[in-house]
Design a protein around this motif. Structure first.
Motif, PDB file in Angstrom:
ATOM      1  N   LEU A  23       0.852  -1.248  -0.001  1.00 40.05           N
ATOM      2  CA  LEU A  23       0.154  -0.122   0.109  1.00 40.05           C
ATOM      3  C   LEU A  23       0.856   1.324   0.008  1.00 40.05           C
ATOM      4  O   LEU A  23       0.692   2.239  -0.872  1.00 40.05           O
ATOM      5  CB  LEU A  23      -0.995  -0.048   1.143  1.00 40.05           C
ATOM      6  CG  LEU A  23      -2.040  -1.087   1.059  1.00 40.05           C
ATOM      7  CD1 LEU A  23      -2.959  -1.052   2.356  1.00 40.05           C
ATOM      8  CD2 LEU A  23      -3.056  -0.533   0.027  1.00 40.05           C
ATOM      9  N   ALA A  24       2.023   1.353   0.687  1.00 42.19           N
ATOM     10  CA  ALA A  24       2.870   2.293   0.806  1.00 42.19           C
ATOM     11  C   ALA A  24       3.499   2.514  -0.399  1.00 42.19           C
ATOM     12  O   ALA A  24       3.482   3.746  -0.829  1.00 42.19           O
ATOM     13  CB  ALA A  24       4.047   2.183   1.879  1.00 42.19           C
ATOM     14  N   MET A  27       1.278   9.247  -5.642  1.00 41.40           N
ATOM     15  CA  MET A  27       1.569  10.642  -5.318  1.00 41.40           C
ATOM     16  C   MET A  27       2.639  11.198  -6.327  1.00 41.40           C
ATOM     17  O   MET A  27       2.675  12.521  -6.323  1.00 41.40           O
ATOM     18  CB  MET A  27       2.088  10.667  -3.829  1.00 41.40           C
ATOM     19  CG  MET A  27       0.773  10.602  -2.862  1.00 41.40           C
ATOM     20  SD  MET A  27      -0.627  11.434  -3.226  1.00 41.40           S
ATOM     21  CE  MET A  27       0.079  13.001  -2.595  1.00 41.40           C
ATOM     22  N   ALA A  28       3.477  10.309  -7.066  1.00 45.60           N
ATOM     23  CA  ALA A  28       4.724  11.032  -7.677  1.00 45.60           C
ATOM     24  C   ALA A  28       4.334  12.048  -8.810  1.00 45.60           C
ATOM     25  O   ALA A  28       4.716  13.100  -8.740  1.00 45.60           O
ATOM     26  CB  ALA A  28       5.603   9.875  -8.278  1.00 45.60           C
ATOM     27  N   PRO A  29       3.258  11.793  -9.587  1.00 44.94           N
ATOM     28  CA  PRO A  29       2.831  12.835 -10.546  1.00 44.94           C
ATOM     29  C   PRO A  29       2.420  14.093 -10.167  1.00 44.94           C
ATOM     30  O   PRO A  29       2.679  15.047 -10.573  1.00 44.94           O
ATOM     31  CB  PRO A  29       1.973  11.866 -11.345  1.00 44.94           C
ATOM     32  CG  PRO A  29       2.181  10.510 -11.177  1.00 44.94           C
ATOM     33  CD  PRO A  29       2.719  10.177  -9.704  1.00 44.94           C
ATOM     34  N   VAL A  88       2.939  19.669  -8.776  1.00 43.29           N
ATOM     35  CA  VAL A  88       3.053  20.650  -7.706  1.00 43.29           C
ATOM     36  C   VAL A  88       4.425  21.440  -7.555  1.00 43.29           C
ATOM     37  O   VAL A  88       4.521  22.761  -7.872  1.00 43.29           O
ATOM     38  CB  VAL A  88       2.830  20.329  -6.322  1.00 43.29           C
ATOM     39  CG1 VAL A  88       3.040  21.554  -5.331  1.00 43.29           C
ATOM     40  CG2 VAL A  88       1.445  20.019  -6.070  1.00 43.29           C
ATOM     41  N   ARG A  89       5.736  20.799  -7.798  1.00 45.10           N
ATOM     42  CA  ARG A  89       6.883  21.285  -7.827  1.00 45.10           C
ATOM     43  C   ARG A  89       7.027  22.169  -8.936  1.00 45.10           C
ATOM     44  O   ARG A  89       7.570  23.114  -9.168  1.00 45.10           O
ATOM     45  CB  ARG A  89       7.960  20.200  -7.760  1.00 45.10           C
ATOM     46  CG  ARG A  89       7.976  19.693  -6.465  1.00 45.10           C
ATOM     47  CD  ARG A  89       9.173  18.522  -6.441  1.00 45.10           C
ATOM     48  NE  ARG A  89       9.374  17.929  -5.012  1.00 45.10           N
ATOM     49  CZ  ARG A  89       9.879  16.713  -5.099  1.00 45.10           C
ATOM     50  NH1 ARG A  89      10.094  16.029  -6.155  1.00 45.10           N
ATOM     51  NH2 ARG A  89       9.984  16.147  -3.913  1.00 45.10           N
TER      52      ARG A  89
END
Length: 180
Positions: free
Chosen positions: A140-141, A148-150, A155-156
Motif C-alpha cells: 500500500l505504501a 503521489m509521484a505525478p 506541484v513542484r
C-alpha cells in the motif's frame, strides 16, 4: 455398536467438520512439521499469530486427512506423516506465511509440508516465495508513493514558475540597488 463408541465417532466427526469449516474459510492453510518445537514456544506462536487473524492447530493426522477430503491435499499422503500443525490464515496470507517462516527458521527439524492457497495446492517452495513478498502495508505504501509521484512533480513544477519569477525580480532589484 455401543453408545460410547457412537459418541466417540460423533465427537470425531464433529472435530472433522470443524476442521473442514476452517479449511473452507481460510485463504491460506499451511501444514507444517513442528518437530523440535517445545510447548511454550508453540503457545507463544499461537498467541502471536492470533493477532494476525490466523490460528494454529495441532491436529492428529487421521483427523486432518479426513478433513482434507475433497481438497488437493487429500491425494498427498506423505503430508499426513509425522507431527502436524496447521495454520489457518483468514485475512493477510503474506503476513501469516512470513510469521511461520520466521518462527521455524531456527528450528532445524521443523519444516513446511504443504498447503492450500484459496483451495489450490501449494508446495513448500511456493509458501516460501509467498513469505518473501512485501506485506500488505508495504504494498500500500508503494502504491501510494507511485500515485503521489505525478502529483508531487506537478506541484513542484507549478511552484517553480513563481519562484523563478521572484528570483528574477530580486536579481533586477539588486542590480538597480548596485547602480544607485
Amino acid at each position: 455398536m455401543t453408545t460410547e463408541v457412537r459418541k466417540a465417532i460423533q465427537k470425531k466427526q464433529q472435530i472433522v467438520d470443524e476442521i473442514q469449516d476452517k479449511i473452507n474459510r481460510a485463504k491460506l492453510m499451511v501444514v507444517f512439521d513442528f518437530t523440535g518445537i517445545d510447548a511454550n514456544s508453540m503457545a507463544d506462536f499461537r498467541k502471536y499469530i492470533k493477532r494476525k487473524d490466523a490460528e494454529v492447530k495441532v491436529i492428529k493426522n487421521t483427523i486432518l486427512y479426513r478433513a482434507c477430503t475433497g481438497t488437493p491435499l487429500y491425494d498427498k499422503i506423505d503430508i499426513f506423516k509425522g507431527p502436524s500443525a496447521v495454520i489457518f490464515a483468514y485475512e493477510d496470507i503474506v503476513e501469516a506465511a512470513k510469521t511461520l517462516k520466521e518462527f521455524i527458521k531456527d528450528k532445524e527439524t521443523a519444516k513446511v509440508k504443504a498447503g492450500l492457497l484459496t483451495g489450490e495446492y501449494v508446495t513448500p517452495e511456493e509458501i516460501e516465495r509467498l513469505a518473501s513478498l512485501p506485506s500488505r502495508e508495504e504494498l500500500l505504501a508503494q502504491l501510494f508513493a507511485t500515485m503521489m509521484a505525478p502529483i508531487t512533480n506537478f506541484v513542484r513544477t507549478l511552484n517553480a514558475v513563481p519562484q523563478k519569477a521572484v528570483m528574477v525580480l530580486n536579481a533586477i532589484k539588486e542590480k538597480k540597488e548596485k547602480e544607485e
